[in-house]
Motif scaffolding. Structure first.
Motif: not given
Length: 132
Positions: A44-55
């Motif tokens: 979940d932490a990795a997924s969140l970091a991945h999702r936030e990269q474009p932002v």
């Protein structure tokens, strides 16, 4: 009487043994469950970091465009008095100065366009609650 007492002790020992086995099974189950939860937390932490990269990239792009705009605006502001002084004196503005002013003006427009586009993407990402 002693036989009965011995049977009860044996029955109690068997119950204790069965309880201990059940506790061991439960402990193993809890250990596996905790391991799975820990792994899921990492994912979940990795997924969140991945999702936030474009932002984060968009925010950086907006900041970069804003800095470029301010830099170009300061450069243009330093040239404007020289251009105005020549025009007020009735002199022709040197072609190099006029070209520099035109280039800075074009860069300012481009900086604004990029900043506005990136800001719009950030707003849309915020409204969607997801990355662009």
């Amino acid at each position: 009487d002693e036989r009965e007492l011995a049977r009860r002790k044996i029955a109690g020992a068997k119950l204790d043994e069965a309880g201990a086995r059940a506790e061991l099974r439960n402990a193993k189950h809890l250990k596996l469950k905790a391991k799975a939860m820990l792994e899921r937390g990492r994912e979940d932490a990795a997924s969140l970091a991945h999702r936030e990269q474009p932002v984060v990239r968009l925010e950086t792009a907006v900041q970069t465009a804003s800095r470029a705009y301010r830099r170009d605006m300061l450069a243009l502001a330093s040239l404007a008095p020289r251009e105005a002084k020549d025009e007020d004196a009735g002199l022709a503005v040197p072609p190099a100065l006029a070209a520099k002013v035109r280039r800075l003006d074009a860069r300012l427009r481009q900086d604004l366009k990029e900043r506005d586009a990136d800001t719009q993407q950030l707003v849309l990402a915020g409204e969607r609650g997801a990355s662009p």
